[in-house]
Design a protein around this motif. Structure first.
Motif, PDB file in Angstrom:
ATOM      1  N   ASN A 163     -97.937  48.952  63.996  1.00 58.51           N
ATOM      2  CA  ASN A 163     -98.004  50.710  64.059  1.00 58.51           C
ATOM      3  C   ASN A 163     -99.276  51.195  63.124  1.00 58.51           C
ATOM      4  O   ASN A 163     -98.651  51.048  61.417  1.00 58.51           O
ATOM      5  CB  ASN A 163     -96.591  51.539  63.779  1.00 58.51           C
ATOM      6  N   LYS A 164    -100.240  50.852  63.263  1.00 61.46           N
ATOM      7  CA  LYS A 164    -101.528  51.826  61.858  1.00 61.46           C
ATOM      8  C   LYS A 164    -102.000  52.902  61.965  1.00 61.46           C
ATOM      9  O   LYS A 164    -102.451  53.438  61.416  1.00 61.46           O
ATOM     10  CB  LYS A 164    -102.786  50.274  62.608  1.00 61.46           C
ATOM     11  N   GLU A 165    -101.197  53.149  63.499  1.00 60.26           N
ATOM     12  CA  GLU A 165    -101.400  55.197  63.219  1.00 60.26           C
ATOM     13  C   GLU A 165    -100.242  55.858  62.574  1.00 60.26           C
ATOM     14  O   GLU A 165     -99.834  55.852  62.319  1.00 60.26           O
ATOM     15  CB  GLU A 165    -101.139  55.889  64.574  1.00 60.26           C
ATOM     16  N   PRO A 166    -101.120  56.891  61.580  1.00 59.63           N
ATOM     17  CA  PRO A 166     -99.788  57.598  60.367  1.00 59.63           C
ATOM     18  C   PRO A 166     -98.901  58.031  60.575  1.00 59.63           C
ATOM     19  O   PRO A 166     -97.601  57.695  59.977  1.00 59.63           O
ATOM     20  CB  PRO A 166    -101.254  58.629  59.979  1.00 59.63           C
ATOM     21  N   ALA A 167     -98.729  58.583  62.061  1.00 63.47           N
ATOM     22  CA  ALA A 167     -97.746  59.257  62.493  1.00 63.47           C
ATOM     23  C   ALA A 167     -96.438  58.315  62.879  1.00 63.47           C
ATOM     24  O   ALA A 167     -95.903  59.060  64.125  1.00 63.47           O
ATOM     25  CB  ALA A 167     -97.938  60.726  62.995  1.00 63.47           C
ATOM     26  N   MET A 168     -97.408  56.467  63.358  1.00 63.30           N
ATOM     27  CA  MET A 168     -96.309  56.217  64.360  1.00 63.30           C
ATOM     28  C   MET A 168     -95.927  55.678  63.605  1.00 63.30           C
ATOM     29  O   MET A 168     -94.641  54.075  64.044  1.00 63.30           O
ATOM     30  CB  MET A 168     -97.150  55.962  65.532  1.00 63.30           C
ATOM     31  N   GLY A 169     -95.434  55.647  62.071  1.00 67.85           N
ATOM     32  CA  GLY A 169     -95.233  54.591  61.620  1.00 67.85           C
ATOM     33  C   GLY A 169     -93.711  54.999  60.687  1.00 67.85           C
ATOM     34  O   GLY A 169     -93.030  55.532  61.267  1.00 67.85           O
ATOM     35  N   THR A 170     -92.762  53.825  60.304  1.00 65.12           N
ATOM     36  CA  THR A 170     -91.381  54.774  59.656  1.00 65.12           C
ATOM     37  C   THR A 170     -91.474  54.770  58.003  1.00 65.12           C
ATOM     38  O   THR A 170     -92.460  54.231  56.886  1.00 65.12           O
ATOM     39  CB  THR A 170     -90.520  53.649  60.049  1.00 65.12           C
ATOM     40  N   LEU A 171     -90.218  55.101  57.397  1.00 69.04           N
ATOM     41  CA  LEU A 171     -90.325  55.489  56.090  1.00 69.04           C
ATOM     42  C   LEU A 171     -90.708  54.222  54.847  1.00 69.04           C
ATOM     43  O   LEU A 171     -91.149  54.303  54.083  1.00 69.04           O
ATOM     44  CB  LEU A 171     -88.978  55.973  55.610  1.00 69.04           C
ATOM     45  N   PRO A 172     -90.353  53.247  55.479  1.00 69.83           N
ATOM     46  CA  PRO A 172     -91.200  52.319  54.288  1.00 69.83           C
ATOM     47  C   PRO A 172     -92.086  51.757  54.427  1.00 69.83           C
ATOM     48  O   PRO A 172     -92.576  51.325  53.581  1.00 69.83           O
ATOM     49  CB  PRO A 172     -90.103  50.791  55.167  1.00 69.83           C
ATOM     50  N   LEU A 173     -92.766  52.349  55.340  1.00 78.27           N
ATOM     51  CA  LEU A 173     -94.808  51.972  55.782  1.00 78.27           C
ATOM     52  C   LEU A 173     -95.015  53.168  54.672  1.00 78.27           C
ATOM     53  O   LEU A 173     -95.796  53.028  53.530  1.00 78.27           O
ATOM     54  CB  LEU A 173     -94.945  52.223  56.734  1.00 78.27           C
ATOM     55  N   TRP A 174     -94.088  54.371  54.744  1.00 74.79           N
ATOM     56  CA  TRP A 174     -95.118  55.643  53.719  1.00 74.79           C
ATOM     57  C   TRP A 174     -94.426  55.386  52.341  1.00 74.79           C
ATOM     58  O   TRP A 174     -96.049  55.965  51.835  1.00 74.79           O
ATOM     59  CB  TRP A 174     -93.810  56.408  54.344  1.00 74.79           C
ATOM     60  N   LEU A 175     -93.116  54.670  51.923  1.00 74.41           N
ATOM     61  CA  LEU A 175     -92.685  54.233  51.112  1.00 74.41           C
ATOM     62  C   LEU A 175     -94.153  53.667  49.962  1.00 74.41           C
ATOM     63  O   LEU A 175     -94.294  53.915  48.860  1.00 74.41           O
ATOM     64  CB  LEU A 175     -91.992  53.847  50.535  1.00 74.41           C
ATOM     65  N   SER A 176     -94.805  52.620  51.109  1.00 72.31           N
ATOM     66  CA  SER A 176     -95.749  51.482  50.157  1.00 72.31           C
ATOM     67  C   SER A 176     -96.930  52.271  49.939  1.00 72.31           C
ATOM     68  O   SER A 176     -97.531  51.597  49.604  1.00 72.31           O
ATOM     69  CB  SER A 176     -95.765  50.379  52.092  1.00 72.31           C
ATOM     70  N   GLN A 177     -97.366  52.991  51.002  1.00 70.08           N
ATOM     71  CA  GLN A 177     -98.456  53.921  50.476  1.00 70.08           C
ATOM     72  C   GLN A 177     -98.507  55.011  49.727  1.00 70.08           C
ATOM     73  O   GLN A 177     -99.541  55.862  49.769  1.00 70.08           O
ATOM     74  CB  GLN A 177     -98.684  54.209  52.106  1.00 70.08           C
ATOM     75  N   PHE A 178     -97.296  55.339  49.456  1.00 70.81           N
ATOM     76  CA  PHE A 178     -97.389  57.238  48.397  1.00 70.81           C
ATOM     77  C   PHE A 178     -97.554  56.775  47.560  1.00 70.81           C
ATOM     78  O   PHE A 178     -98.578  57.865  46.951  1.00 70.81           O
ATOM     79  CB  PHE A 178     -95.841  56.831  48.942  1.00 70.81           C
ATOM     80  N   GLN A 179     -97.442  55.472  46.669  1.00 73.00           N
ATOM     81  CA  GLN A 179     -98.433  55.607  45.762  1.00 73.00           C
ATOM     82  C   GLN A 179     -99.933  56.332  45.284  1.00 73.00           C
ATOM     83  O   GLN A 179    -100.584  56.064  44.749  1.00 73.00           O
ATOM     84  CB  GLN A 179     -97.776  54.618  44.874  1.00 73.00           C
ATOM     85  N   SER A 180    -100.306  55.378  46.540  1.00 78.89           N
ATOM     86  CA  SER A 180    -101.756  55.393  47.005  1.00 78.89           C
ATOM     87  C   SER A 180    -101.950  56.577  47.275  1.00 78.89           C
ATOM     88  O   SER A 180    -103.427  56.911  46.615  1.00 78.89           O
ATOM     89  CB  SER A 180    -102.328  54.074  48.122  1.00 78.89           C
ATOM     90  N   GLN A 181    -101.507  57.156  47.862  1.00 79.62           N
ATOM     91  CA  GLN A 181    -102.115  58.686  48.021  1.00 79.62           C
ATOM     92  C   GLN A 181    -101.268  59.605  46.546  1.00 79.62           C
ATOM     93  O   GLN A 181    -102.937  60.650  45.806  1.00 79.62           O
ATOM     94  CB  GLN A 181    -100.714  59.369  48.857  1.00 79.62           C
ATOM     95  N   PHE A 182    -100.275  59.587  45.734  1.00 85.75           N
ATOM     96  CA  PHE A 182    -100.214  60.662  44.721  1.00 85.75           C
ATOM     97  C   PHE A 182    -100.729  59.854  43.013  1.00 85.75           C
ATOM     98  O   PHE A 182     -99.928  60.693  41.540  1.00 85.75           O
ATOM     99  CB  PHE A 182     -99.272  60.557  44.512  1.00 85.75           C
ATOM    100  N   GLY A 183    -101.288  58.597  43.135  1.00 88.20           N
ATOM    101  CA  GLY A 183    -101.673  58.253  41.777  1.00 88.20           C
ATOM    102  C   GLY A 183    -100.780  57.316  41.054  1.00 88.20           C
ATOM    103  O   GLY A 183     -99.687  56.341  41.296  1.00 88.20           O
ATOM    104  N   ASP A 184    -100.771  57.821  39.934  1.00 86.83           N
ATOM    105  CA  ASP A 184     -99.815  57.561  38.897  1.00 86.83           C
ATOM    106  C   ASP A 184     -98.477  58.249  38.641  1.00 86.83           C
ATOM    107  O   ASP A 184     -97.590  58.692  37.785  1.00 86.83           O
ATOM    108  CB  ASP A 184    -100.485  57.212  37.541  1.00 86.83           C
ATOM    109  N   ASP A 185     -98.234  59.684  39.784  1.00 88.82           N
ATOM    110  CA  ASP A 185     -97.377  60.646  39.884  1.00 88.82           C
ATOM    111  C   ASP A 185     -95.957  59.462  40.158  1.00 88.82           C
ATOM    112  O   ASP A 185     -95.530  59.345  41.037  1.00 88.82           O
ATOM    113  CB  ASP A 185     -97.356  61.711  40.977  1.00 88.82           C
ATOM    114  N   TRP A 186     -94.858  58.932  38.636  1.00 86.54           N
ATOM    115  CA  TRP A 186     -94.071  58.325  39.064  1.00 86.54           C
ATOM    116  C   TRP A 186     -92.554  59.104  39.627  1.00 86.54           C
ATOM    117  O   TRP A 186     -92.144  58.685  40.045  1.00 86.54           O
ATOM    118  CB  TRP A 186     -94.048  57.421  37.222  1.00 86.54           C
TER     119      TRP A 186
END
Length: 279
Positions: free
Chosen positions: A220-243
Motif C-alpha cells: 500500500n503506497k497510497e497515503p490514505a490506504m496504509g495503516t498506523l504502523p506505516l504512518w508512524l514510520s513516516q511521522f518523523q520525516s514529516q515533523f523533523g525533530d519534534d520528539w
C-alpha cells in the motif's frame, strides 16, 4: 532457622530478577508516555526531566492532526478486527474437526499448520507482492486483511485445538443424547467453555495484525490506504525533530494494545496455559 533463611533466599533472587526485568521493560514505555506529555523545553534540555509536572497535550494535538491520521486509524481497526475475527471462525471450525473427527490426512494438516507457524513471513513479501500486483489489488485493504488472517491462523488453530481437546467428549455426547444435533451441542456446550482460549488467541492475533509493518509498506503506497504502523514510520520525516509529537504518535499507536492486554491479560494467560495441557 537455617531452612527458613534458605527458603527466603530462594524466593529473593527470583523476585529480584523479576523486578529488574520488569523495570527494563516498563521504563521505555514510561519514558515514551512521559515525553509525550512534556513541553518541548523539557525534552531538549541537557538535564533529563523524569516527571512531567507541567504536562501538555499539544504534542497529541499535533499527532492527531497529521495528514490522514483518522483514515489510517480506521484502516488499522478495520483490517485488524476483520483478520482476527475471520481467523477465529476458521480456526474454531478447524480445531473442532481436527479434535473430534478422525479422517485421513489429519496429521499432515497439523504438520502443515506447524510449519506455517514457524515460517517467517518477511521472506514471502516479494512473492505476496507479485500475487497482489497480478490480481490488481495493490493499495487495497482486502489483501492486507487476507494475509493478516493467514498470519495468525496457524497459532490460533493450534491453540484452540488444545482447548477443544480439553473439553470432555462426554459433555457433548450427553447433549446429543438429550436431543441436540452436533452443531447445537458445539454451540451450547463446547463453545462457552472455550472463552479463555478465544481471548488468548484474539489478543495474540490483534497484536500481530496491529503491529504488522513490512507487508503494508510493500503493498500500500497510497497515503490514505496504509495503516498506523506505516504512518508512524513516516511521522518523523514529516515533523523533523519534534520528539514530543513523535512520542505522542507512538503512545497513541500503543494505547489500544496496552488497553486490550490489561483487560484480557488474566484470562489470556490462563487460556494459553490451559490450552497446552491436552491435545
Amino acid at each position: 532457622m537455617k531452612r527458613a533463611v534458605s527458603a527466603t533466599a530462594g524466593r529473593l533472587w527470583p523476585n529480584a530478577t523479576a523486578l529488574v526485568l520488569a523495570a527494563g521493560f516498563v521504563f521505555p514505555v514510561y519514558w515514551m508516555f512521559s515525553t509525550a506529555f512534556k513541553p518541548t523545553r523539557d525534552i531538549v534540555t541537557d538535564e533529563p526531566v523524569w516527571f512531567p509536572f507541567h504536562g501538555t497535550a499539544e504534542h497529541f494535538a499535533t499527532a492527531v492532526h497529521a495528514p490522514h491520521f483518522w483514515t489510517l486509524a480506521a484502516n488499522s481497526v478495520l483490517v485488524t478486527v476483520l483478520a482476527v475475527g475471520l481467523s477465529l471462525v476458521i480456526a474454531l471450525c478447524g480445531a473442532f474437526a481436527l479434535t473430534r473427527m478422525r479422517f485421513r490426512g489429519r496429521r499432515g494438516i497439523l504438520l502443515t499448520f506447524m510449519i506455517a507457524q514457524m515460517a517467517p513471513w518477511e521472506v514471502m513479501v516479494i512473492s505476496i507482492y507479485l500475487i497482489v500486483r497480478d490480481a490488481d489489488l495493490l493499495n487495497s485493504l482486502a489483501p492486507l486483511t487476507c494475509f493478516y488472517m493467514l498470519m495468525v491462523l496457524p497459532f490460533t488453530l493450534l491453540t484452540l485445538r488444545g482447548h477443544v481437546a480439553a473439553v470432555p467428549r462426554e459433555l457433548e455426547e450427553s447433549a446429543m443424547v438429550d436431543g441436540c444435533s452436533r452443531r447445537q451441542a458445539f454451540r451450547k456446550v463446547v463453545f462457552p467453555l472455550l472463552a479463555p482460549g478465544l481471548m488468548a488467541t484474539s489478543l495474540f492475533g490483534f497484536i500481530t495484525a496491529w503491529n504488522e509493518f513490512p507487508l503494508v509498506l510493500v503493498l500500500n503506497k497510497e497515503p490514505a490506504m496504509g495503516t498506523l504502523p506505516l504512518w508512524l514510520s513516516q511521522f518523523q520525516s514529516q515533523f523533523g525533530d519534534d520528539w514530543g509529537a513523535t512520542m505522542a504518535a507512538a503512545s497513541i499507536f500503543a494505547v489500544p494494545v496496552l488497553v486490550l492486554f490489561l483487560v484480557l491479560q488474566r484470562k489470556a494467560v490462563g487460556g494459553l496455559t490451559s490450552g497446552a495441557v491436552k491435545g
